[in-house]
Every structure is written in structure tokens, then in C-alpha cells.
Design a protein around this motif. Structure first.
Motif, PDB file in Angstrom:
ATOM      1  N   ALA A   1       0.957  -1.158   0.064  1.00 37.85           N
ATOM      2  CA  ALA A   1      -0.009   0.114  -0.139  1.00 37.85           C
ATOM      3  C   ALA A   1       0.819   1.198  -0.048  1.00 37.85           C
ATOM      4  CB  ALA A   1      -0.974  -0.029   1.195  1.00 37.85           C
ATOM      5  N   LYS A   2       2.226   1.311   0.819  1.00 32.66           N
ATOM      6  CA  LYS A   2       2.801   2.384   0.628  1.00 32.66           C
ATOM      7  C   LYS A   2       3.778   2.592  -0.580  1.00 32.66           C
ATOM      8  CE  LYS A   2       2.927   4.489   4.029  1.00 32.66           C
ATOM      9  NZ  LYS A   2       2.142   5.696   4.302  1.00 32.66           N
ATOM     10  N   VAL A   3       4.063   1.335  -1.095  1.00 34.26           N
ATOM     11  CA  VAL A   3       4.666   1.743  -2.569  1.00 34.26           C
ATOM     12  C   VAL A   3       3.596   2.341  -3.506  1.00 34.26           C
ATOM     13  CG1 VAL A   3       5.508   0.140  -4.387  1.00 34.26           C
ATOM     14  CG2 VAL A   3       6.278  -0.152  -2.072  1.00 34.26           C
ATOM     15  N   ALA A   4       2.409   1.861  -3.306  1.00 38.20           N
ATOM     16  CA  ALA A   4       1.425   2.313  -4.370  1.00 38.20           C
ATOM     17  C   ALA A   4       1.153   3.866  -3.974  1.00 38.20           C
ATOM     18  CB  ALA A   4       0.060   1.338  -4.372  1.00 38.20           C
ATOM     19  N   GLU A   5       1.036   4.184  -2.771  1.00 34.23           N
ATOM     20  CA  GLU A   5       0.588   5.519  -2.313  1.00 34.23           C
ATOM     21  C   GLU A   5       2.021   6.490  -2.966  1.00 34.23           C
ATOM     22  OE1 GLU A   5       0.165   5.520   1.733  1.00 34.23           O
ATOM     23  OE2 GLU A   5      -1.770   4.356   1.658  1.00 34.23           O
ATOM     24  N   THR A   6       3.055   5.957  -2.698  1.00 31.12           N
ATOM     25  CA  THR A   6       4.342   7.184  -2.848  1.00 31.12           C
ATOM     26  C   THR A   6       4.716   6.815  -4.280  1.00 31.12           C
ATOM     27  OG1 THR A   6       5.835   5.201  -2.162  1.00 31.12           O
ATOM     28  CG2 THR A   6       4.863   6.712  -0.525  1.00 31.12           C
ATOM     29  N   GLY A   7       4.368   5.891  -4.877  1.00 31.09           N
ATOM     30  CA  GLY A   7       4.713   5.853  -6.415  1.00 31.09           C
ATOM     31  C   GLY A   7       6.206   5.292  -6.690  1.00 31.09           C
TER      32      GLY A   7
ATOM     33  N   GLU B   1       2.923 -10.729  -4.024  1.00 38.08           N
ATOM     34  CA  GLU B   1       2.466 -11.209  -5.534  1.00 38.08           C
ATOM     35  C   GLU B   1       2.679 -12.806  -5.506  1.00 38.08           C
ATOM     36  OE1 GLU B   1       3.784  -7.688  -8.141  1.00 38.08           O
ATOM     37  OE2 GLU B   1       5.270  -8.971  -7.594  1.00 38.08           O
ATOM     38  N   ASP B   2       3.680 -13.348  -4.895  1.00 44.90           N
ATOM     39  CA  ASP B   2       3.781 -14.839  -4.863  1.00 44.90           C
ATOM     40  C   ASP B   2       2.651 -15.582  -4.043  1.00 44.90           C
ATOM     41  OD1 ASP B   2       6.044 -14.655  -6.278  1.00 44.90           O
ATOM     42  OD2 ASP B   2       7.316 -15.041  -4.820  1.00 44.90           O
ATOM     43  N   GLN B   3       2.264 -14.978  -2.910  1.00 37.09           N
ATOM     44  CA  GLN B   3       1.111 -15.648  -2.300  1.00 37.09           C
ATOM     45  C   GLN B   3      -0.060 -15.398  -3.050  1.00 37.09           C
ATOM     46  OE1 GLN B   3       1.462 -13.529   1.650  1.00 37.09           O
ATOM     47  NE2 GLN B   3       2.914 -14.882   2.381  1.00 37.09           N
ATOM     48  N   LEU B   4      -0.402 -14.384  -3.473  1.00 33.12           N
ATOM     49  CA  LEU B   4      -1.574 -14.149  -4.345  1.00 33.12           C
ATOM     50  C   LEU B   4      -1.749 -14.837  -5.601  1.00 33.12           C
ATOM     51  CD1 LEU B   4      -2.417 -10.303  -3.325  1.00 33.12           C
ATOM     52  CD2 LEU B   4      -3.197 -12.416  -2.223  1.00 33.12           C
ATOM     53  N   GLY B   5      -0.540 -14.976  -6.267  1.00 31.36           N
ATOM     54  CA  GLY B   5      -0.408 -15.599  -7.549  1.00 31.36           C
ATOM     55  C   GLY B   5      -0.862 -14.617  -8.771  1.00 31.36           C
ATOM     56  N   VAL B   6      -0.601 -13.277  -8.532  1.00 33.93           N
ATOM     57  CA  VAL B   6      -0.844 -12.263  -9.492  1.00 33.93           C
ATOM     58  C   VAL B   6       0.154 -11.186  -9.512  1.00 33.93           C
ATOM     59  CG1 VAL B   6      -3.439 -12.565  -9.310  1.00 33.93           C
ATOM     60  CG2 VAL B   6      -2.368 -10.993  -7.834  1.00 33.93           C
ATOM     61  N   ARG B   7       0.413 -10.528 -10.631  1.00 38.60           N
ATOM     62  CA  ARG B   7       1.358  -9.522 -10.614  1.00 38.60           C
ATOM     63  C   ARG B   7       0.487  -8.057  -9.810  1.00 38.60           C
ATOM     64  NH1 ARG B   7       5.064  -8.067 -15.306  1.00 38.60           N
ATOM     65  NH2 ARG B   7       6.179  -9.891 -14.549  1.00 38.60           N
ATOM     66  N   LEU B   8       0.853  -7.412  -9.051  1.00 41.31           N
ATOM     67  CA  LEU B   8       0.342  -6.354  -8.596  1.00 41.31           C
ATOM     68  C   LEU B   8       0.837  -5.221  -9.102  1.00 41.31           C
ATOM     69  CD1 LEU B   8       0.492  -7.297  -4.727  1.00 41.31           C
ATOM     70  CD2 LEU B   8      -1.481  -7.523  -6.407  1.00 41.31           C
ATOM     71  N   LEU B   9       2.195  -5.211  -9.732  1.00 37.26           N
ATOM     72  CA  LEU B   9       2.748  -3.700 -10.229  1.00 37.26           C
ATOM     73  C   LEU B   9       3.687  -4.093 -11.235  1.00 37.26           C
ATOM     74  CD1 LEU B   9       4.705  -2.604  -6.897  1.00 37.26           C
ATOM     75  CD2 LEU B   9       2.589  -1.598  -7.962  1.00 37.26           C
ATOM     76  N   ASN B  10       3.280  -3.119 -12.420  1.00 31.66           N
ATOM     77  CA  ASN B  10       3.905  -3.208 -13.560  1.00 31.66           C
ATOM     78  C   ASN B  10       5.235  -2.180 -13.204  1.00 31.66           C
ATOM     79  OD1 ASN B  10       2.379  -4.488 -15.405  1.00 31.66           O
ATOM     80  ND2 ASN B  10       0.964  -2.888 -15.213  1.00 31.66           N
ATOM     81  N   ARG B  11       6.383  -2.957 -13.658  1.00 29.98           N
ATOM     82  CA  ARG B  11       7.731  -2.303 -13.238  1.00 29.98           C
ATOM     83  C   ARG B  11       8.516  -2.091 -14.400  1.00 29.98           C
ATOM     84  NH1 ARG B  11       6.456  -6.469  -9.761  1.00 29.98           N
ATOM     85  NH2 ARG B  11       6.891  -6.184  -7.494  1.00 29.98           N
ATOM     86  N   THR B  12       9.129  -0.541 -14.522  1.00 30.23           N
ATOM     87  CA  THR B  12       9.918  -0.152 -15.674  1.00 30.23           C
ATOM     88  C   THR B  12      11.022   0.314 -14.968  1.00 30.23           C
ATOM     89  OG1 THR B  12       9.070   1.894 -16.062  1.00 30.23           O
ATOM     90  CG2 THR B  12       8.111   0.030 -17.352  1.00 30.23           C
TER      91      THR B  12
END
Length: 303
Positions: free
Chosen positions: A12-18, A42-53
Motif C-alpha cells: 500500500a505504501k509503495v502504491a501511495e508513494t509511487g 505477489e507470490d502468495q496471491l499468484g498475481v502481478r500487482l505492479l508493472n515495473r519499468t
């Protein structure tokens, strides 16, 4: 499935701060540790939450859904901590207070030593400014405001009336004369407080209920009352000053009040705080203290 609450909070903090670096600074963790928390989630949920560049990150569709839930989880945890404090009744932790600049310096600062002495386990972060802050967005527990309450998402406790007087220095009146009626004010130079919605418009009411509006003119505009006070004491112009600033200068004769049969609409000192099912003990302690010092019949500038 084991639920990693820390992972949700870090994500949540990563998403808030960008970004991972900004989140690491806020959380006091290393960037690699922040990245590890997010990857584990992400591994626990089995989905990617962030697109990283290399330049930026963005939420995936799944990340947007999880982010909303993660914010809720963090908020619930914070509220649980506050409720536990309320049950315990202990006044401790960090209390973030916002107050107007001049009021904070002239009135609030003088009583804060007593407040800190009364609650030795409490730390206070007092931020003074004259702009309207968003308590929730900027993380304040409570604010003192001299105005009318407009935000329905907040709770306000009225503390004291704040009258405003038309005042000037004797040297100004010696040079420019004394206004006898509201219409005369149009011929005088005013110091204009720019944070008012209409700084150059003054409405006055007399004891018979008659109201008059006057357009004011002035060469000096300012967003701080203390700076305006120095200009006024030097005989630069008139202003309508709050009584918590003017009262000591009126007593000493450094300022003179004019048009005493006419009143400027009064304001009110409020203690304002966000809605909560349980009011934190530290917030309640400060509001009660403010009422003790500035409440009805207590405000040092009244009377």
C-alpha cells in the motif's frame, strides 16, 4: 493461505508513494526489503500487482483491487490501535496539531508547556500555518481554526468567540483623521488580509441591526496577521483585527478602535478533528485542555 499483513501494508505504501525508494524512506526499511515484501505478496496471491519499468511503476488491474483492500487493512489496524488506546485511557504517543500562525505564536505556544507537563508520555508535533489544511490527507489529529466549520466530514467543538475591531495607530489618525461612519472607510488606506474570501469588502452592523458594506482600498496585502500588525503600529493603515491580537495594544494605547457602535461579523475558535468511532485519548486530552484555556469565559483576550 497465510495472510502477510506486513506485505499488504508495504505494498500500500509503495502504491501511495509511487515507488520502492520513496516507500522505503517512509517506512524506514531498505529498498530491497520493500521489494521483497511486495514480491512475496505477489507470490502468495499468484498475481502481478505492479508493472515495473526503469522509470516508473504502475498498478495492474489486480493491483488496483488489492490496493483498495490494503488501504482498508492499514486503516483498520490504525483504528484498532487508537481504540485500544481509548480503552486503556493512556495519553501517549504522537499528537499532530495544526493551528493558525499568529494564534499559535501568541496564544497556543504560551500554554503548551503546561500541556506537555501534564502528559509526560505524549509527544506533540505542532504545525503553524494560515492555510486551510486537510486534516485527514495531511495526517493531523486535531486543528484549531478561527472560522465557521464547512467540512461535514469533520467534528467541531466551539471554544471561544473571536471579535474583530477596526483599529489603527494614533499616528495614522493624526495624519488622516478618524472615520465617523462606515462610508468614511472608503477614504482610508487599509492593510488587507488576503486569506479572506473578500479581503477588500467589509460589512458592518450597528446596534439597531442596520448593515452597511464598504469597499476598502489598500496598498499593502498580506497573508499573515503579525506582519500586518507591525505595519499598522507604524501608522501605515487601518485593518479589522481579531481581538486576540488587538486587545493588548488597545489597552496600552498603541492602537485605537474606531466605529465602536458598528461591529464586524465575529468568528469562532473551533477545535476540529476527523470522525472516529472512538476518540483517541490524546485527542480528547488536547481538546479538553484547549477548552480549559480558551473556552467560554476562559479566553484571555475576551472582556
Amino acid at each position: 493461505m497465510t495472510v502477510d499483513l506486513n506485505g499488504y501494508a508495504v505494498f500500500a505504501k509503495v502504491a501511495e508513494t509511487g515507488g520502492f525508494t520513496a516507500a522505503a524512506e517512509v517506512l524506514g526499511l531498505s529498498k530491497s526489503m520493500v521489494s521483497r515484501h511486495v514480491s512475496t505478496l505477489e507470490d502468495q496471491l499468484g498475481v502481478r500487482l505492479l508493472n515495473r519499468t526503469t522509470r516508473r511503476i504502475s498498478l495492474t488491474e489486480a493491483g488496483t483491487v488489492v490496493f483498495e483492500r490494503a488501504q482498508r487493512i492499514v486503516s483498520e489496524a490504525q483504528e484498532a490501535a487508537e481504540e485500544a488506546t481509548c480503552v486503556e485511557g493512556a495519553v501517549r504517543g504522537l499528537l499532530r496539531i495544526n493551528a493558525p500562525m499568529t494564534f499559535g505564536i501568541r496564544q497556543l505556544g504560551a500554554v503548551m508547556p503546561e500541556f506537555l507537563a501534564r502528559y509526560p508520555e505524549l509527544n506533540v508535533d505542532l504545525v503553524l500555518n494560515d492555510r486551510r489544511v486537510d486534516l485527514i490527507e495531511e495526517g493531523f489529529d486535531v486543528s484549531l481554526r478561527i472560522s465557521a466549520l464547512q467540512d461535514s466530514s469533520l467534528i467541531a467543538r466551539q471554544l471561544a468567540p473571536v471579535e474583530r475591531y477596526i483599529v489603527g495607530a494614533p499616528s495614522y489618525f493624526e495624519k488622516h483623521g478618524v472615520p465617523k461612519r462606515p462610508a468614511d472607510l472608503a477614504d482610508h488606506s487599509f492593510l488587507l488580509y488576503t486569506l479572506l474570501s473578500r479581503p477588500n469588502l467589509l460589512e458592518l452592523t450597528n446596534g439597531e441591526g442596520k448593515s452597511e458594506q464598504t469597499e476598502l482600498k489598500g496598498r499593502f496585502l498580506c497573508n499573515n496577521a503579525d506582519a500586518m500588525l507591525d505595519m499598522m503600529l507604524a501608522g501605515t493603515g487601518l485593518t479589522f483585527s481579531p481581538d486576540f491580537i488587538a486587545h493588548e495594544y488597545l489597552k496600552s494605547g498603541a492602537l485605537v478602535r474606531v466605529l465602536q457602535d458598528w461591529t464586524v461579523p465575529a468568528l469562532t475558535l473551533h477545535a476540529i478533528y476527523p470522525h472516529s468511532r472512538h476518540l483517541a485519548a490524546k485527542v480528547r486530552a488536547f481538546i479538553d485542555f484547549a477548552a480549559e484555556k480558551f473556552g467560554p469565559g476562559k479566553a484571555p483576550w475576551v472582556g
